[in-house]
Design an enzyme around this catalytic site. Structure first.
Site, mmCIF file in Angstrom:
data_model
loop_
_atom_site.group_PDB
_atom_site.id
_atom_site.type_symbol
_atom_site.label_atom_id
_atom_site.label_comp_id
_atom_site.label_asym_id
_atom_site.label_seq_id
_atom_site.Cartn_x
_atom_site.Cartn_y
_atom_site.Cartn_z
ATOM 1 N N CYS A 49 0.820 -1.213 0.000
ATOM 2 C CA CYS A 49 0.000 0.000 0.000
ATOM 3 C C CYS A 49 0.857 1.267 0.000
ATOM 4 C CB CYS A 49 -0.956 0.004 1.189
ATOM 5 S SG CYS A 49 -2.116 -1.367 1.157
ATOM 6 N N HIS A 71 -2.167 7.098 4.227
ATOM 7 C CA HIS A 71 -2.829 5.962 3.585
ATOM 8 C C HIS A 71 -4.057 5.586 4.408
ATOM 9 C CE1 HIS A 71 -3.789 2.142 2.000
ATOM 10 N NE2 HIS A 71 -3.247 1.447 2.986
ATOM 11 N N ASN A 78 -10.014 0.586 2.483
ATOM 12 C CA ASN A 78 -8.600 0.644 2.114
ATOM 13 C C ASN A 78 -8.473 0.366 0.615
ATOM 14 O OD1 ASN A 78 -5.891 0.150 1.651
ATOM 15 N ND2 ASN A 78 -5.587 -1.081 3.494
HETATM 16 C C1 LIG Z 1 -8.004 -6.292 11.285
HETATM 17 C C2 LIG Z 1 -8.217 -5.532 12.608
HETATM 18 C C3 LIG Z 1 -9.273 -4.469 12.389
HETATM 19 C C4 LIG Z 1 -8.706 -6.532 13.636
HETATM 20 O O1 LIG Z 1 -9.008 -5.823 14.838
HETATM 21 P P1 LIG Z 1 -8.631 -6.425 16.245
HETATM 22 O O2 LIG Z 1 -9.162 -5.528 17.291
HETATM 23 O O3 LIG Z 1 -7.155 -6.678 16.230
HETATM 24 O O4 LIG Z 1 -9.446 -7.733 16.258
HETATM 25 P P2 LIG Z 1 -8.867 -9.217 16.487
HETATM 26 O O5 LIG Z 1 -8.046 -9.612 15.284
HETATM 27 O O6 LIG Z 1 -8.202 -9.234 17.833
HETATM 28 O O7 LIG Z 1 -10.178 -10.023 16.518
HETATM 29 C C5 LIG Z 1 -11.077 -9.905 17.568
HETATM 30 C C6 LIG Z 1 -12.228 -10.824 17.306
HETATM 31 O O8 LIG Z 1 -12.998 -10.303 16.221
HETATM 32 C C7 LIG Z 1 -13.168 -11.316 15.240
HETATM 33 N N1 LIG Z 1 -13.268 -10.696 13.942
HETATM 34 C C8 LIG Z 1 -12.312 -10.527 13.003
HETATM 35 N N2 LIG Z 1 -12.848 -9.918 11.916
HETATM 36 C C9 LIG Z 1 -14.141 -9.710 12.192
HETATM 37 C C10 LIG Z 1 -15.212 -9.141 11.481
HETATM 38 N N3 LIG Z 1 -15.050 -8.615 10.231
HETATM 39 N N4 LIG Z 1 -16.417 -9.073 12.066
HETATM 40 C C11 LIG Z 1 -16.617 -9.562 13.299
HETATM 41 N N5 LIG Z 1 -15.658 -10.143 14.024
HETATM 42 C C12 LIG Z 1 -14.425 -10.202 13.472
HETATM 43 C C13 LIG Z 1 -11.963 -12.210 15.394
HETATM 44 O O9 LIG Z 1 -12.239 -13.494 14.881
HETATM 45 C C14 LIG Z 1 -11.808 -12.225 16.892
HETATM 46 O O10 LIG Z 1 -12.707 -13.127 17.431
HETATM 47 P P3 LIG Z 1 -12.278 -14.048 18.683
HETATM 48 O O11 LIG Z 1 -11.959 -13.097 19.793
HETATM 49 O O12 LIG Z 1 -13.491 -14.867 18.897
HETATM 50 O O13 LIG Z 1 -11.085 -14.826 18.214
HETATM 51 C C15 LIG Z 1 -6.892 -4.925 13.133
HETATM 52 O O14 LIG Z 1 -5.987 -5.921 13.482
HETATM 53 C C16 LIG Z 1 -6.243 -4.018 12.113
HETATM 54 O O15 LIG Z 1 -6.736 -2.959 11.822
HETATM 55 N N6 LIG Z 1 -5.090 -4.434 11.538
HETATM 56 C C17 LIG Z 1 -4.445 -3.693 10.477
HETATM 57 C C18 LIG Z 1 -5.127 -4.042 9.195
HETATM 58 C C19 LIG Z 1 -4.740 -3.164 8.067
HETATM 59 O O16 LIG Z 1 -5.031 -1.997 8.067
HETATM 60 N N7 LIG Z 1 -4.087 -3.747 7.041
HETATM 61 C C20 LIG Z 1 -3.703 -3.087 5.863
HETATM 62 C C21 LIG Z 1 -2.497 -2.238 6.087
HETATM 63 S S1 LIG Z 1 -1.999 -1.493 4.590
#
Ligand SMILES: CC(C)(COP(=O)(O)OP(=O)(O)OC[C@H]1O[C@@H](n2cnc3c(N)ncnc32)[C@H](O)[C@@H]1OP(=O)(O)O)[C@@H](O)C(=O)NCCC(=O)NCCS
Length: 354
Positions: free
Chosen positions: A123, A276, A306
């Site tokens: 990205c 971004h 994104n």
């Molecule tokens: C992806 C992201 C939003 C996840 O948020 P988080 O607070 O870390 O959430 P977790 O990964 O800890 O997941 C928490 C729970 O939500 C669940 N979950 C994941 N995606 C979900 C969705 N779309 N809807 C509902 N629940 C979801 C997970 O399975 C987990 O469940 P569990 O506790 O039963 O295992 C976060 O990690 C993030 O923003 N990462 C960066 C992603 C990004 O921007 N990437 C591109 C960069 S260029």
């Protein structure tokens, strides 16, 4: 070596003379996604700030979206396609592994004399492409370079994986990068003639130890396509969300500080910060660390999700349309993503648009 510090752009002054954007008309809301995925509008908005995203119609590839944005940018610059010397396309969702998506963009735009190549830097790709374009112009290799960020990420998403499918969207943005001495009055934005717009410098970086955190495992030489890779869904994007989140919130403030120091500016000087658009929580965390007031930060992740390499030029195009870019404004662009990679660019907005 020039006496200027590394990372600040030396050679001929370089500016952006045109901007363009294209977004597919089809809107997919969080509620739409919750029809097929175990997710909810509340979860997605709370964790990411995303409300909806755009998805390209079947049959359209990244180059098709890129062409639309690029044509707008050329018209905005008042530049004939044949005046473009290079077309650089940044994308994580290329039309094909070979040839470069840029080859199709250049041809469809009528940039028939232009060299064309792709930049693959996750990205961060748009900022890397902007750096390559600016360097080519500053060094006198070209007068005008078309930089395109184009994505149909919907094609590389695993629509059964709720942890990635809710985050991304399709779109394209483009910028014309020109030598200040080659600009002229007359384009719809007036080009940069007489303006103060300048690209000042860059900070580009990477950490390949995190290469597995954001990847498409199969389809390249490491794991060639086979029935087994298709069955294992290895041609779709996979992400370690926690690691990417930790990396992004750390690197944005560090890279911003480096590019500011290289160009002899301070955080307080920034008029508009264009990060971004990965996730509103990442942006808020970085802005807090940086100490930039909220009203100086541009976001549209709520409407488009994104869009990877398209997100920064999409933001710039919207920011200008909303009157949030004024002549003389100091603008900080900040990309980060797969690689892991990051890229910051500092520029001064000019009179006639850029
Ligand atoms: C992806 C992201 C939003 C996840 O948020 P988080 O607070 O870390 O959430 P977790 O990964 O800890 O997941 C928490 C729970 O939500 C669940 N979950 C994941 N995606 C979900 C969705 N779309 N809807 C509902 N629940 C979801 C997970 O399975 C987990 O469940 P569990 O506790 O039963 O295992 C976060 O990690 C993030 O923003 N990462 C960066 C992603 C990004 O921007 N990437 C591109 C960069 S260029």
């Amino acid at each position: 070596m020039s006496s200027q510090s590394l990372g600040s752009l030396s050679g001929r002054p370089v500016t952006i003379t045109g901007l363009g954007a294209y977004l597919p008309s089809r809107v997919i809301t969080n509620d739409d996604l919750s029809q097929t995925l175990d997710t909810s509008d509340e979860w997605i908005r709370q964790r990411t700030g995303i409300r909806e995203r755009r998805i390209a119609d079947p049959g359209l590839a990244s180059s098709d979206l890129g062409v639309m944005a690029a044509r707008s940018a050329l018209a905005d610059a008042g530049l004939a396609p044949e005046e473009v010397g290079l077309v650089v396309t940044a994308t994580i969702s290329p039309d094909q592994l070979m040839p470069a998506t840029a080859a199709r963009v250049a041809y469809q735009c009528g940039c028939l004399a232009a060299g064309a190549y792709d930049v693959s830097a996750g990205c961060s790709g748009f900022v890397f492409a902007l750096a390559m374009a600016s360097s080519a112009v500053a060094a006198g290799l070209e007068d005008h370079v078309l930089v395109v960020g184009a994505e149909t990420i919907s094609r590389i998403l695993d629509w059964e994986d709720r942890s990635t499918a809710v985050l991304f969207g399709d779109g394209a943005g483009a910028a014309v990068v020109s030598a200040v001495e080659a600009t002229r009055q007359g384009g719809p934005s007036g080009g940069d003639a007489g303006g103060s717009g300048r690209i000042l410098g860059f900070d580009l970086g990477g950490d390949g130890s995190g290469a597995d955190y954001l990847q498409i495992p199969a389809g390249g030489s490491r794991l060639p396509a086979s029935c087994a890779t298709v069955q294992a869904r290895q041609h779709y994007m996979q992400m370690n969300g926690h690691e990417v989140y930790r990396f992004a919130t750390r690197v944005v403030a560090e890279s911003a500080a480096r590019v500011l120091a290289r160009c002899g500016r301070r955080t307080e000087d920034i008029d508009l910060f264009v990060p971004h658009q990965a996730n509103l929580r990442i942006i808020e965390g970085a802005v807090k660390k940086l100490g930039i007031p909220e009203e100086r930060v541009f976001t549209n992740v709520d409407r488009y999700g994104n869009t990877s390499c398209a997100s920064i030029p999409l933001c710039l195009t919207e920011a200008r349309a909303e009157g949030r870019l004024r002549p003389g404004d100091l603008v900080l662009l900040m990309g980060f993503g797969a690689g892991l990679s990051w890229g910051a660019c500092l520029l001064e907005w000019g009179e006639g648009g850029v």
